[in-house]
Design a protein around this motif. Sequence first.
Motif, short mmCIF file in Angstrom:
data_model
loop_
_atom_site.label_atom_id
_atom_site.label_comp_id
_atom_site.label_asym_id
_atom_site.label_seq_id
_atom_site.Cartn_x
_atom_site.Cartn_y
_atom_site.Cartn_z
N ALA A 214 -30.72 51.78 -62.37
CA ALA A 214 -31.79 51.23 -63.04
C ALA A 214 -33.11 51.16 -62.44
O ALA A 214 -33.28 50.74 -61.24
CB ALA A 214 -31.28 49.62 -63.85
N HIS B 114 -34.41 39.97 -64.90
CA HIS B 114 -33.23 39.85 -65.55
C HIS B 114 -31.91 39.22 -65.10
O HIS B 114 -31.00 39.47 -65.36
CB HIS B 114 -32.85 41.31 -66.07
CG HIS B 114 -33.87 42.35 -66.74
ND1 HIS B 114 -34.54 41.73 -67.93
CD2 HIS B 114 -34.41 43.29 -66.33
CE1 HIS B 114 -35.40 42.65 -68.31
NE2 HIS B 114 -35.56 43.58 -67.31
N PHE C 148 -29.07 46.61 -65.15
CA PHE C 148 -30.48 46.33 -64.59
C PHE C 148 -30.23 46.37 -62.96
O PHE C 148 -29.18 46.36 -62.61
CB PHE C 148 -30.80 44.98 -65.13
CG PHE C 148 -30.27 43.62 -64.47
CD1 PHE C 148 -30.49 43.29 -63.18
CD2 PHE C 148 -29.08 43.21 -65.07
CE1 PHE C 148 -29.98 42.00 -62.71
CE2 PHE C 148 -28.56 42.04 -64.72
CZ PHE C 148 -28.67 41.50 -63.50
N ASN C 149 -31.36 46.63 -62.43
CA ASN C 149 -31.53 46.86 -60.93
C ASN C 149 -31.12 45.55 -60.10
O ASN C 149 -31.92 44.36 -60.79
CB ASN C 149 -32.60 47.27 -60.35
CG ASN C 149 -32.68 47.81 -59.03
OD1 ASN C 149 -32.65 46.98 -58.17
ND2 ASN C 149 -32.85 49.11 -58.81
N GLY D 135 -36.94 47.91 -67.79
CA GLY D 135 -35.98 47.59 -66.55
C GLY D 135 -34.47 47.49 -66.80
O GLY D 135 -33.58 47.54 -65.96
N LEU D 136 -34.16 47.44 -68.21
CA LEU D 136 -32.93 47.44 -68.85
C LEU D 136 -32.39 48.88 -69.30
O LEU D 136 -33.35 49.36 -69.87
CB LEU D 136 -32.65 46.33 -69.69
CG LEU D 136 -32.91 44.62 -69.37
CD1 LEU D 136 -32.83 44.06 -70.61
CD2 LEU D 136 -31.60 44.38 -68.62
N ASP E 79 -34.24 43.37 -59.48
CA ASP E 79 -35.12 42.87 -60.80
C ASP E 79 -34.81 41.47 -61.13
O ASP E 79 -34.07 41.30 -61.85
CB ASP E 79 -34.91 43.94 -61.73
CG ASP E 79 -35.99 43.85 -62.67
OD1 ASP E 79 -36.62 42.97 -62.85
OD2 ASP E 79 -36.16 44.93 -63.71
N VAL F 235 -34.45 46.54 -74.70
CA VAL F 235 -33.76 47.55 -74.06
C VAL F 235 -34.59 48.81 -74.45
O VAL F 235 -34.55 49.10 -75.49
CB VAL F 235 -32.24 47.91 -74.13
CG1 VAL F 235 -31.73 49.16 -73.36
CG2 VAL F 235 -31.38 46.35 -73.75
N PRO G 20 -36.55 49.65 -62.16
CA PRO G 20 -37.34 48.55 -62.74
C PRO G 20 -38.68 48.77 -63.40
O PRO G 20 -39.30 48.12 -64.30
CB PRO G 20 -37.71 47.70 -61.58
CG PRO G 20 -36.55 47.81 -60.44
CD PRO G 20 -36.40 49.31 -61.05
N GLU H 204 -24.90 44.87 -63.06
CA GLU H 204 -26.03 45.31 -61.90
C GLU H 204 -25.69 46.85 -61.54
O GLU H 204 -24.67 46.85 -61.12
CB GLU H 204 -26.14 44.25 -60.77
CG GLU H 204 -26.54 42.80 -61.58
CD GLU H 204 -26.52 41.92 -60.16
OE1 GLU H 204 -27.43 41.64 -59.60
OE2 GLU H 204 -25.56 41.16 -60.10
#
Length: 782
Positions: free
Chosen positions: A264, A240, A233-234, A271-272, A237, A217, A266, A260
């Motif tokens: 976020a 993850h 996260f997205n 991306g996290l 994405d 992260v 990516p 989610e």
Amino acid sequence: MTRGLRPKISEKHWAPSLELEIQRVWEEEDLYRFDPNSEKPKFSIDTPPPYASGKWHAAAVIHYAQIDMIARTMRMRGYEVYFPWGVDRNGLPVEVETEKKYGIKMSEYPREEFLGLCRKFLDEAEKDILGIGRRLGISADFRNYFQTDSEMWRTQTQATFIEAWRRGLVYEDYRPNNYCPRCGTTLADAEIEYRDMETLLVYLRFREDESGREVLVATTRPELLPACAAVIFNPEDERHAWLRGRRVRTPLGRVIPVAEHPYADPEFGTGLVMVCSYGDKADVRLFRELKLEPTILIDENGKMTEAAGKYAGMTVEEARKVIIRDLEEMGAVARIERLVHRTPVCWRCKTPIEIVPMREYYLRQVDFKDAIREAVEEQVRFHPNWAIRYLLDWIDSIETDWPISRRRYYATEIPVWYCKSCGKPVLPEPGKYYRPWRDDPPVDRCPHCGSAEGFVGETRVFDTWMDSSISPLVYNGFGWNEKLYSALGTSDIRPQGKDIVRTWLFYTLLRVWHALGKPAFRHIWISGLGLDERGRAMHKSLGNVVYPWPIFEKYGADALRMFGAAEAHHGSDYRISGARIEGAFKFLQKLWNVARFVSSFPMPDERPELRPTDLWILGELNGAVERALRGYEDFDFFPPAREIRHFVWEVFAPHYVELVKSRAYGDVEGEGQRAAWWTLHTVLRGVLRLAAPIVPHITDVIWRSIYGREKSVHLQSLPTPNPDWDTEYLRLGQRLMKFNSEVWKFKKERGISLKTEIEYPIPGELEPFRADLVALHRIRGS
């Protein structure tokens, strides 16, 4: 023969000292006095009160010069103009400057004594502002200028607050707010700027709780790790997706959920994203949406709290360095990258802000933004019209109400006392200036519980925009001069810079809407920024600030005014150039020389029969006037400045004046001579009236010198096109001037004196101008 006549203008050159002389005349005559009983239509200006926290630079001076041009334009359009002057003396900047000057900290200094030091600093800074305003020739009312820290103004600020309280428009709440650790106070969203600043992106090793699998992260705020309540996260994405519904363990051992969320990015880091309380406003929204429990790590002093454990008491920067070192020693740091990050900073001191939960008073604005937006779009005219986007974009971005309380000293106090028994707030009746931290409460018993135990006065003050946002009300008498207010209502025009649309403009629209239920103005005039010659904003740190006093001394105020008007269309940014200011001064010399020449001749009492050359220049003047008036009507001074400069320098002086010199001096006496005199004076009078709002000094000196019986040019009206002057000769103007240039070039290339006779064919289409052309160019055989 009339050669040898002495001009009425004796001085051979225009000089800045003449500006000071005419200013003394204006002062003696009280030329710009506003008469509320006048039968003329009224026009009032909501003058931006300049901030008395330091020296004005040339860009600010040009801005106010153009506001003065609005006032002068409207007077010459037949309006009784109310042009108040004010000085803004509240808020953070003066406190910061006072702390720097005396080497003290406000929070560690007795309040009463600190306020005295602030007033002392302001009184000195104010002198420079007033001096520059007068030297610039601003036609505002300096005899009765306003101060936003005066008892009268602060009384009105408190009165409007009390009325808003009674109507349920004010409430108190504990919530995360923008907070400046340097200034020690809450900031509204409108007071936040963004700067690209270098920072560290730290990749931390989290672990999936069940498997222990490493999860990287990336964060720019590692010091907030103890307050990390989730990782997101997205949803799109797929990298993850395996973390969906799982939990991770932070390097400090805390187990937190993974969620989610489209916030976020990516493309950023891995991306996290850590969700901490609070890294930014996005964290505030995420905590609310994800129903997370916050851990408050930063206190009101910008220091880490006890919840930060071993980092408690450190500044944010100190804690960031130490925790990175600790995490590296733990093996929890995978790598560190440097990047430039868009960082929110305090608009005054440029310190990065923090998000700190605090109890503050709020003024409702979200509930009113749609009504204000609709009213502005339907009832208010913007100058330039595209500048409305600045305001509409800001209105569309508003998501929270306005936090109006501040933990400072030099500002208007919040007029509230709290009952010692029940704790409920008590407000006084409006109509006087209250200082709850010092003054006795307005009642003996609590109106809520009946207790006579006593009260505690509020120590907080208002955001400075609470004062300046009622300027169109205070200037025009609302609440303190009903006769003036009944004559004016609110202001007709708000002139201001684009950099304070989010604050001064919107807050004024909001406050006046609260008070009156209608827009604060009919016109909003938004100016661009004055930059240095390289296109950079002026800052002390860059060493590129241009101050006005040396310009005044060398070139005078009118040169700076003319430069500012002629440099760019209203609303556009422009670059301040010493060479171009000098060029404006040279134009003034040209105007002076032309006027001095014209002043050598009398003005005929009646219009004589005009020659084609006379009718041509009058037609040219018509066109210049028509185009200039379109600019004046839109409060855009670029068109009139350019038209005046071009007409005088490129048309009137080099062509018409030269063409009629022979006639004017009496080489051909009679009707032709009087026609030249009449036309010279008529054109000069038109030029002076057309230029008066932009260059008020030189135009009035010339006017009074030649046409003294009519007093000031500023008591005249702007010229209007005369349809009788639109004749067939106008279409020949370009050909006429081209012919002159051709003959001058012909003589120059051959080394022939301009006074030497030559043979040169005159085109048939220029036959109407033959007599004047022959006299000018000494053409034989004609």
